[in-house]
Motif scaffolding. Sequence first.
Motif, PDB file in Angstrom:
ATOM      1  N   LYS A  28      48.450  26.078 131.495  1.00  0.00           N
ATOM      2  CA  LYS A  28      48.339  24.972 132.446  1.00  0.00           C
ATOM      3  C   LYS A  28      48.005  25.497 133.846  1.00  0.00           C
ATOM      4  O   LYS A  28      47.229  24.890 134.588  1.00  0.00           O
ATOM      5  N   GLN A  29      48.581  26.653 134.185  1.00  0.00           N
ATOM      6  CA  GLN A  29      48.336  27.241 135.505  1.00  0.00           C
ATOM      7  C   GLN A  29      46.863  27.645 135.663  1.00  0.00           C
ATOM      8  O   GLN A  29      46.233  27.344 136.673  1.00  0.00           O
ATOM      9  N   LYS A  30      46.311  28.290 134.638  1.00  0.00           N
ATOM     10  CA  LYS A  30      44.911  28.706 134.720  1.00  0.00           C
ATOM     11  C   LYS A  30      43.977  27.508 134.787  1.00  0.00           C
ATOM     12  O   LYS A  30      42.991  27.510 135.526  1.00  0.00           O
ATOM     13  N   GLU A  31      44.300  26.471 134.038  1.00  0.00           N
ATOM     14  CA  GLU A  31      43.485  25.252 134.069  1.00  0.00           C
ATOM     15  C   GLU A  31      43.524  24.623 135.459  1.00  0.00           C
ATOM     16  O   GLU A  31      42.492  24.207 135.998  1.00  0.00           O
ATOM     17  N   ALA A  32      44.720  24.587 136.063  1.00  0.00           N
ATOM     18  CA  ALA A  32      44.851  24.009 137.397  1.00  0.00           C
ATOM     19  C   ALA A  32      44.076  24.835 138.428  1.00  0.00           C
ATOM     20  O   ALA A  32      43.408  24.266 139.310  1.00  0.00           O
ATOM     21  N   GLU A  33      44.137  26.159 138.322  1.00  0.00           N
ATOM     22  CA  GLU A  33      43.406  27.015 139.257  1.00  0.00           C
ATOM     23  C   GLU A  33      41.905  26.777 139.145  1.00  0.00           C
ATOM     24  O   GLU A  33      41.183  26.749 140.159  1.00  0.00           O
ATOM     25  N   LEU A  34      41.419  26.598 137.915  1.00  0.00           N
ATOM     26  CA  LEU A  34      39.996  26.322 137.705  1.00  0.00           C
ATOM     27  C   LEU A  34      39.602  24.986 138.321  1.00  0.00           C
ATOM     28  O   LEU A  34      38.558  24.870 138.999  1.00  0.00           O
ATOM     29  N   MET A  35      40.432  23.967 138.123  1.00  0.00           N
ATOM     30  CA  MET A  35      40.128  22.649 138.671  1.00  0.00           C
ATOM     31  C   MET A  35      40.144  22.680 140.204  1.00  0.00           C
ATOM     32  O   MET A  35      39.320  22.026 140.860  1.00  0.00           O
ATOM     33  N   LEU A  36      41.064  23.424 140.799  1.00  0.00           N
ATOM     34  CA  LEU A  36      41.108  23.546 142.258  1.00  0.00           C
ATOM     35  C   LEU A  36      39.864  24.272 142.782  1.00  0.00           C
ATOM     36  O   LEU A  36      39.319  23.909 143.835  1.00  0.00           O
ATOM     37  N   THR A  37      39.400  25.261 142.046  1.00  0.00           N
ATOM     38  CA  THR A  37      38.164  25.958 142.439  1.00  0.00           C
ATOM     39  C   THR A  37      36.978  25.006 142.402  1.00  0.00           C
ATOM     40  O   THR A  37      36.142  24.981 143.317  1.00  0.00           O
ATOM     41  N   ASN A  38      36.917  24.187 141.349  1.00  0.00           N
ATOM     42  CA  ASN A  38      35.818  23.219 141.230  1.00  0.00           C
ATOM     43  C   ASN A  38      35.899  22.151 142.316  1.00  0.00           C
ATOM     44  O   ASN A  38      34.874  21.648 142.794  1.00  0.00           O
ATOM     45  N   ALA A  39      37.132  21.823 142.723  1.00  0.00           N
ATOM     46  CA  ALA A  39      37.310  20.753 143.715  1.00  0.00           C
ATOM     47  C   ALA A  39      36.817  21.151 145.098  1.00  0.00           C
ATOM     48  O   ALA A  39      36.591  20.284 145.954  1.00  0.00           O
ATOM     49  N   ARG A  40      36.616  22.457 145.342  1.00  0.00           N
ATOM     50  CA  ARG A  40      36.164  22.896 146.656  1.00  0.00           C
ATOM     51  C   ARG A  40      34.832  22.265 147.070  1.00  0.00           C
ATOM     52  O   ARG A  40      34.567  22.086 148.247  1.00  0.00           O
ATOM     53  N   SER A  41      34.014  21.962 146.075  1.00  0.00           N
ATOM     54  CA  SER A  41      32.697  21.400 146.388  1.00  0.00           C
ATOM     55  C   SER A  41      32.779  19.918 146.790  1.00  0.00           C
ATOM     56  O   SER A  41      31.801  19.357 147.266  1.00  0.00           O
ATOM     57  N   SER A  42      33.921  19.314 146.590  1.00  0.00           N
ATOM     58  CA  SER A  42      34.096  17.905 146.961  1.00  0.00           C
ATOM     59  C   SER A  42      34.161  17.766 148.477  1.00  0.00           C
ATOM     60  O   SER A  42      34.829  18.545 149.160  1.00  0.00           O
ATOM     61  N   ALA A  43      33.488  16.735 149.004  1.00  0.00           N
ATOM     62  CA  ALA A  43      33.411  16.535 150.459  1.00  0.00           C
ATOM     63  C   ALA A  43      34.779  16.303 151.079  1.00  0.00           C
ATOM     64  O   ALA A  43      35.025  16.681 152.222  1.00  0.00           O
ATOM     65  N   GLY A  44      35.697  15.683 150.344  1.00  0.00           N
ATOM     66  CA  GLY A  44      36.995  15.362 150.915  1.00  0.00           C
ATOM     67  C   GLY A  44      38.092  16.355 150.613  1.00  0.00           C
ATOM     68  O   GLY A  44      39.260  16.122 150.956  1.00  0.00           O
ATOM     69  N   TYR A  45      37.727  17.463 149.981  1.00  0.00           N
ATOM     70  CA  TYR A  45      38.730  18.433 149.525  1.00  0.00           C
ATOM     71  C   TYR A  45      39.637  18.901 150.662  1.00  0.00           C
ATOM     72  O   TYR A  45      40.868  18.885 150.550  1.00  0.00           O
ATOM     73  N   VAL A  46      39.057  19.298 151.787  1.00  0.00           N
ATOM     74  CA  VAL A  46      39.847  19.807 152.910  1.00  0.00           C
ATOM     75  C   VAL A  46      40.777  18.729 153.453  1.00  0.00           C
ATOM     76  O   VAL A  46      41.953  18.978 153.752  1.00  0.00           O
ATOM     77  N   ASN A  47      40.269  17.507 153.554  1.00  0.00           N
ATOM     78  CA  ASN A  47      41.105  16.423 154.072  1.00  0.00           C
ATOM     79  C   ASN A  47      42.286  16.132 153.146  1.00  0.00           C
ATOM     80  O   ASN A  47      43.409  15.871 153.607  1.00  0.00           O
ATOM     81  N   TYR A  48      42.029  16.158 151.843  1.00  0.00           N
ATOM     82  CA  TYR A  48      43.116  15.922 150.887  1.00  0.00           C
ATOM     83  C   TYR A  48      44.199  16.988 151.023  1.00  0.00           C
ATOM     84  O   TYR A  48      45.401  16.689 151.034  1.00  0.00           O
ATOM     85  N   LEU A  49      43.771  18.270 151.091  1.00  0.00           N
ATOM     86  CA  LEU A  49      44.746  19.355 151.246  1.00  0.00           C
ATOM     87  C   LEU A  49      45.553  19.174 152.527  1.00  0.00           C
ATOM     88  O   LEU A  49      46.777  19.336 152.538  1.00  0.00           O
ATOM     89  N   THR A  50      44.850  18.847 153.606  1.00  0.00           N
ATOM     90  CA  THR A  50      45.524  18.676 154.893  1.00  0.00           C
ATOM     91  C   THR A  50      46.527  17.535 154.837  1.00  0.00           C
ATOM     92  O   THR A  50      47.658  17.636 155.337  1.00  0.00           O
TER      93      THR A  50
END
Length: 955
Positions: A28-50
Amino acid sequence: MTWQPEEDGLRQLSEYLKNSLSGHDRTKQKEAELMLTNARSSAGYVNYLTYIFSTPELGQTLSLAAPSLFLIRYAAAVNLKNHIKLFYAQIPKDQLSYIKAATLNVLRDANSQLRSFAGTVITETVQQGGLLQWPEILQNLLALVSNTGGDVSAETQEGAMGALAKVCEDNRKLLDKEFQGQRPMAVIVPKLLEYASHPNPKIRVFALSTLKAFIPQKSQVLFGALDVYLQTIFQLASDPDVQVRRIVCQSLVQLVDSRPDMLVPHLEGLVSYILAQQQSADNPELALDAAEFWLSVGEQDQLRDQMGPYLERIIPVLLAGMVYGEEDAIRLGGDENNADLEDRAEDIKPKFAATKAGRGVVSVKDEESAPGTPQRNGTPQPKPDLEDGEVEDDEEDEEDWDDEDPEGVWSLRKCSAAALDVFAVNYHAKVFDIILPYLKENLGHSLWPKREAAVLALGAIAEGCMEVVAPNLPDLIPFLISLLSDEEPVVRQITCWCLARYSEWAARLESPTDKQKYFEPMMEGLLQRMLDNNKKVQEAGASSFASLEEKSGDKLKPYVEPILRQFTQCFRRYKDKNMYILYDCLQTLADNVGAELAKPNLVDLLMPVLIERWNKIQDDSREMFPLLGCLGYIAIAYGDTFAQFTPPIFERCIKLVFANLQQHMAFQSGQSVDQPDKDFIVTALDLLSAIIQAISPEKSAPLVQASQPQLFDLLSFCMEDPTTDVRQSAYAVLGDCAIALYSSLDAYLPKLLPILIRQLDLDTIPDTDSENGFNVLANVCWSLGEIAARAPTSRLAPVVEPLYRGLLSMLLNEEVPDAASENAATALGRLGMPCPIHLAPFLGEFAEPFLQHMSKISTSHEKASAFIGFNNILEKNPQAMENSLGLYMSAIAQFPLKGRAGVEYAEVRGSFARVIEGFGGLIGKERFEAFVGGLSAPVRGKLRDGYGVGVGVGA
């Protein structure tokens, strides 16, 4: 209106963040890390993290329990910080503004860990964008700490102060530069001085720590306010908070290093304060911080020389700090007979293949330096009898205060002993006079911690007080030898170390009676402790015996057989960890007694146990490193006697190199293999080098020719390996083969020389590893010189010009160290032996730098052959020497004329005589005599006596 997330996206990203920290479910951890890596390309990624990081109400929105909420917010902070670090330039301005505002708000959060991480995010943002992109951050943080609006909680003040400290620590140099006519430091330093008196001790600690961080860079702003800073420091000296007092001590240490002059007027108070803190029995870390003050003082002339009046107060405190505390005494006491227990893997932390200096010519300034010696606690490379012009690193002996302590960690006890050593070195008899009553009272004390500390103290003063201790050693040495049988292992251990500190005194005894009375019992006692029932005593005995070996040199020759008998028993008894220091003992012995070790009865005694160990060790065992290194020393000591053992050893070394090169290629191509440890290649190459030097060419040539894969094919890969130590060892082997096995090497030179030429490019040496890069270059040039001295013209003519250009660039570059540039000059001269016609057109270009570099090199056969080659070139183009003739005549005068040395260098003197005769014919004898008359008197005298030049010119 602030940015608002979509709930589905918020929920999904929060789930990934939580799972990314799910250590119990790796899938589950590796899957989550992969999804977070893919999410970087999303325009709102930084705002969501913040948003997730900065919103405590997230738990209500997503119905999260407090532990899950913290993990999610923490994971968001980590990912946000990493994203800023990696992709700052790609973050839109509006999102950066959101990060800044939201992160500042987190400083008011109830959770201290999140407040702390907010400081980390702020620091990373400043680090990546620069202070000009967020100039208001300093004022924002200062306002929070100062509680300007009166609505800030103590926790928020702490969070803001922590953030300010991080920003300052990571941007020290930036804050000391001018921005719009003002240095940020000019605002920060006064505020920090103010905060150093804050009621909250955590803020005082942050403020003092930040000010301390500015000291090493010698900030103009801080040093301009140094009086105020010192006053602040002294006011806090009695602070009730231990952490504040620790920072005060650390700050004083920094000031000793940076501005000792400012502390001179305050010495009386400083000594009293440091001694008081050093005796904080309940706070060992504070006591250690205080004790380190004395070590820094010992490095500063302004303060060190003024410590004399305070020694009567300082030394007793140092002695008290060297006694094991009650808890340590309980833990370490007792006769633990553990020699037959196997070592745990985590206990074995050997050091391997230390970075080596390049081979090269010996400079005049270094000609009396001894070659490098094996280092304690390490695996030195074989140090064979040096060829002409071949040198090794001569590292300074640095006191290792880990050797005397069973725990191997820096401590108050160790620091106190090191400080006592410093004072003894500087004050000699005065320290001994203070310590003598203590020694008399405690060396025979009934309590072992008191006995042990007294032995430690006696060892600590050995270097500085040797002259005043020496008259007492006839009584002390027998007593110390008796302590080698003490019932407490810790006492036996420290006694081994102490005896090693005085072993030079024993080794220098000339009288047979004195040797029998002191040196032999010391040697025998340490050998016995090498077979102690306690592993740490074994280790101390072995390490101390290796030290005695170094200081005794060839005086050990009469004792080689009993020493080897003890070593062989150790080989049969030692567990893995102590085996490393045993190799060190053996190779040090081989280095000191040389061919004495090759007597048939001694070979029969030693080699069976070494071969047994050799057969037991697997190819991937890290014990292979010290074993290969040790065999290198044995090979050099045995000489041709080693030939009977070489076939399987040579074959296995080739196998080790090949296997690790294959593993490296597989790793580079992305195959699922571990990254190879290049020390396998380095140590195997070094042993091959030792074998080639040790045994006769008639016996080594078949080994090289029959090697599978072929040695020179493997060498071609090693010569371009990205690891500097591998390349360095490869060129050492290349040069050794040129010396001993040129006929075997010759056919491979068309393949190897282009590789060597590429190494001569100075632009390939990275700035980050220039020292090691130049060590490689020294070996490259050394090996080229050995090839040039033996190769036919036909072999080198096709590549002589690129070789010349590479060597000349080194002679003309002032950043190239002497070892490399002098080897380059020697190689260039030797190239003139096979290729004088090819180099003659360039003589005017390289004659002067060649002669300048050769003037630094001591007389040797290598230097002589370089001048024979240079003379060959000169005879083809003598006119090119017009501007360098004076330097050349001075070079001629450096070579000896008479005695055995004169005979040794007859060939090069004959070459000089031909050149001198040629110049007489070229410019006329009278003009040449007149030129010689203008040279210095010593040079004129040498030319007159050796070559009959200037006989009619006066001395």
